[in-house]
Write a protein that holds these residues in place. Structure first.
Motif, mmCIF file in Angstrom:
data_model
loop_
_atom_site.group_PDB
_atom_site.id
_atom_site.type_symbol
_atom_site.label_atom_id
_atom_site.label_comp_id
_atom_site.label_asym_id
_atom_site.label_seq_id
_atom_site.Cartn_x
_atom_site.Cartn_y
_atom_site.Cartn_z
ATOM 1 N N ARG A 1 0.805 -1.220 0.000
ATOM 2 C CA ARG A 1 0.000 0.000 0.000
ATOM 3 C C ARG A 1 0.838 1.269 0.000
ATOM 4 N NH1 ARG A 1 -4.477 1.776 4.641
ATOM 5 N NH2 ARG A 1 -5.025 3.795 3.695
ATOM 6 N N TRP A 2 1.877 1.322 0.823
ATOM 7 C CA TRP A 2 2.612 2.568 1.031
ATOM 8 C C TRP A 2 3.880 2.694 0.195
ATOM 9 C CZ3 TRP A 2 -0.505 5.760 3.154
ATOM 10 C CH2 TRP A 2 -1.411 5.351 4.128
ATOM 11 N N VAL A 3 4.422 1.568 -0.277
ATOM 12 C CA VAL A 3 5.698 1.618 -0.997
ATOM 13 C C VAL A 3 5.552 1.230 -2.466
ATOM 14 C CG1 VAL A 3 8.062 0.715 -1.099
ATOM 15 C CG2 VAL A 3 6.967 1.122 1.119
ATOM 16 N N VAL A 4 4.933 0.079 -2.702
ATOM 17 C CA VAL A 4 4.909 -0.466 -4.062
ATOM 18 C C VAL A 4 3.868 0.216 -4.944
ATOM 19 C CG1 VAL A 4 4.584 -2.546 -5.458
ATOM 20 C CG2 VAL A 4 5.798 -2.674 -3.267
ATOM 21 N N LEU A 5 2.615 0.217 -4.501
ATOM 22 C CA LEU A 5 1.547 0.733 -5.367
ATOM 23 C C LEU A 5 1.720 2.196 -5.781
ATOM 24 C CD1 LEU A 5 -1.817 -0.866 -4.148
ATOM 25 C CD2 LEU A 5 -0.651 -1.163 -6.338
ATOM 26 N N PRO A 6 2.105 3.113 -4.868
ATOM 27 C CA PRO A 6 2.286 4.502 -5.319
ATOM 28 C C PRO A 6 3.315 4.626 -6.442
ATOM 29 C CG PRO A 6 2.209 4.399 -2.927
ATOM 30 C CD PRO A 6 2.284 2.985 -3.403
ATOM 31 N N GLN A 7 4.428 3.891 -6.332
ATOM 32 C CA GLN A 7 5.440 3.939 -7.386
ATOM 33 C C GLN A 7 4.955 3.237 -8.653
ATOM 34 O OE1 GLN A 7 9.699 3.458 -6.094
ATOM 35 N NE2 GLN A 7 8.729 2.658 -4.242
ATOM 36 N N ALA A 8 4.255 2.127 -8.468
ATOM 37 C CA ALA A 8 3.753 1.370 -9.615
ATOM 38 C C ALA A 8 2.790 2.208 -10.444
ATOM 39 C CB ALA A 8 3.071 0.087 -9.139
ATOM 40 N N VAL A 9 1.863 2.868 -9.765
ATOM 41 C CA VAL A 9 0.877 3.694 -10.468
ATOM 42 C C VAL A 9 1.566 4.858 -11.181
ATOM 43 C CG1 VAL A 9 -1.066 5.272 -10.146
ATOM 44 C CG2 VAL A 9 -1.038 3.053 -8.978
ATOM 45 N N ARG A 10 2.521 5.474 -10.536
ATOM 46 C CA ARG A 10 3.239 6.585 -11.150
ATOM 47 C C ARG A 10 4.011 6.125 -12.397
ATOM 48 N NH1 ARG A 10 5.917 8.038 -7.081
ATOM 49 N NH2 ARG A 10 7.934 7.108 -7.562
ATOM 50 N N ASN A 11 4.587 4.931 -12.331
ATOM 51 C CA ASN A 11 5.385 4.433 -13.459
ATOM 52 C C ASN A 11 4.541 4.123 -14.693
ATOM 53 O OD1 ASN A 11 7.669 4.620 -11.882
ATOM 54 N ND2 ASN A 11 7.738 2.452 -11.357
ATOM 55 N N VAL A 12 3.287 3.745 -14.470
ATOM 56 C CA VAL A 12 2.440 3.354 -15.609
ATOM 57 C C VAL A 12 1.260 4.301 -15.786
ATOM 58 C CG1 VAL A 12 3.088 0.921 -15.480
ATOM 59 C CG2 VAL A 12 1.125 1.744 -14.156
ATOM 60 N N LEU A 13 1.348 5.496 -15.234
ATOM 61 C CA LEU A 13 0.223 6.433 -15.284
ATOM 62 C C LEU A 13 -0.255 6.738 -16.702
ATOM 63 C CD1 LEU A 13 -1.697 8.037 -13.571
ATOM 64 C CD2 LEU A 13 -0.064 9.932 -13.551
ATOM 65 N N PRO A 14 0.651 6.969 -17.670
ATOM 66 C CA PRO A 14 0.154 7.212 -19.039
ATOM 67 C C PRO A 14 -0.667 6.047 -19.579
ATOM 68 C CG PRO A 14 2.458 7.862 -18.849
ATOM 69 C CD PRO A 14 2.119 7.133 -17.591
ATOM 70 N N ASP A 15 -0.226 4.821 -19.315
ATOM 71 C CA ASP A 15 -0.975 3.656 -19.787
ATOM 72 C C ASP A 15 -2.320 3.538 -19.071
ATOM 73 O OD1 ASP A 15 1.035 2.822 -21.552
ATOM 74 O OD2 ASP A 15 2.127 1.856 -19.932
ATOM 75 N N LEU A 16 -2.347 3.835 -17.793
ATOM 76 C CA LEU A 16 -3.607 3.810 -17.056
ATOM 77 C C LEU A 16 -4.584 4.831 -17.616
ATOM 78 C CD1 LEU A 16 -2.486 3.467 -13.309
ATOM 79 C CD2 LEU A 16 -3.772 1.796 -14.653
#
Length: 224
Positions: free
Chosen positions: A140-155
């Motif tokens: 919740r606090w480490v992985v997902l925030p970075q994951a979402v930021r890395n693929v934000l254009p695709d999302l």
């Protein structure tokens, strides 16, 4: 040229059908505000469960993703709305559209989020666990925030496609924008309502397209 303008860009007909199309636009927006969050949430849940690396569960999740990515959403909608009643499950047009679109979009969002999770260095996960964070807290606090930021254009691109996909709701006579435009076209014997609906879609989605482009450029600059 005069015949073209009369058939495709008739101002008087556009004024006449505009209230009808605005009703359809409202339905499209309602559908989008329901389907997109549920699709994103479903995709996140699926990708998080995949990261647990439980083999039997992963096989089920991969089957779900592959099936709903490959299965035509229009056929899925027809099956849910017209087929399920034969099995004793009655659904309204809204329920059928939401179910079909969430099944479809969550599979695509899951793949995007999974790619984002895999892009986060495992060293950060290990460091988070070393500080005392549990598996769920680390995600919740480490992985997902970075994951979402890395693929934000695709999302965001998937969000765009999800909104456009709401147009298939017209198949089950739901009064969304495309359905209302087609009804107006049939009543007026003129193509102008479809052109007006296309312009409404453009006005709705163009800002999102520009936002995606801006995010992609910033992402490239950050990596460069």
């Amino acid at each position: 040229m005069e015949n073209f303008l009369f058939q495709f860009l008739n101002v008087e007909i556009a004024k006449t059908v505009l209230p009808q199309l605005l009703i359809g636009l409202k339905t499209t927006l309602i559908l989008s505000f329901i389907v997109v969050p549920l699709g994103v949430l479903g995709g996140i849940v699926i990708s998080v469960l995949q990261d647990l690396r439980i083999r039997p569960l992963n096989m089920l999740l991969v089957t779900y993703i592959d099936f709903f990515r490959a299965f035509p959403p229009l056929v899925l909608l027809i099956f849910i709305y017209y087929g399920l009643p034969f099995l004793g499950f009655e659904t309204s047009s809204m329920q059928a559209v939401v179910l079909a679109l969430v099944f479809n979009t969550s599979a695509y969002f899951a793949e995007v989020v999974r790619a984002g999770i895999e892009s986060v260095p495992r060293g950060q996960v290990e460091a988070a666990r070393a500080t005392g964070l549990g598996t769920a807290q680390t995600m919740r606090w480490v992985v997902l925030p970075q994951a979402v930021r890395n693929v934000l254009p695709d999302l965001m691109s998937n969000v765009l496609e999800s909104i456009k996909l709401t147009s298939i709701a017209s198949v089950v006579t739901m009064p969304e924008l495309l359905r209302m435009a087609r009804v107006a076209q049939g009543n007026m014997f003129n193509t102008t309502p479809l052109i007006l609906a296309a312009l409404m879609y453009l006005a709705l989605l163009w800002p999102l397209v520009r936002l995606i482009t801006t995010i992609e450029r910033r992402s490239l600059k950050a990596r460069g």
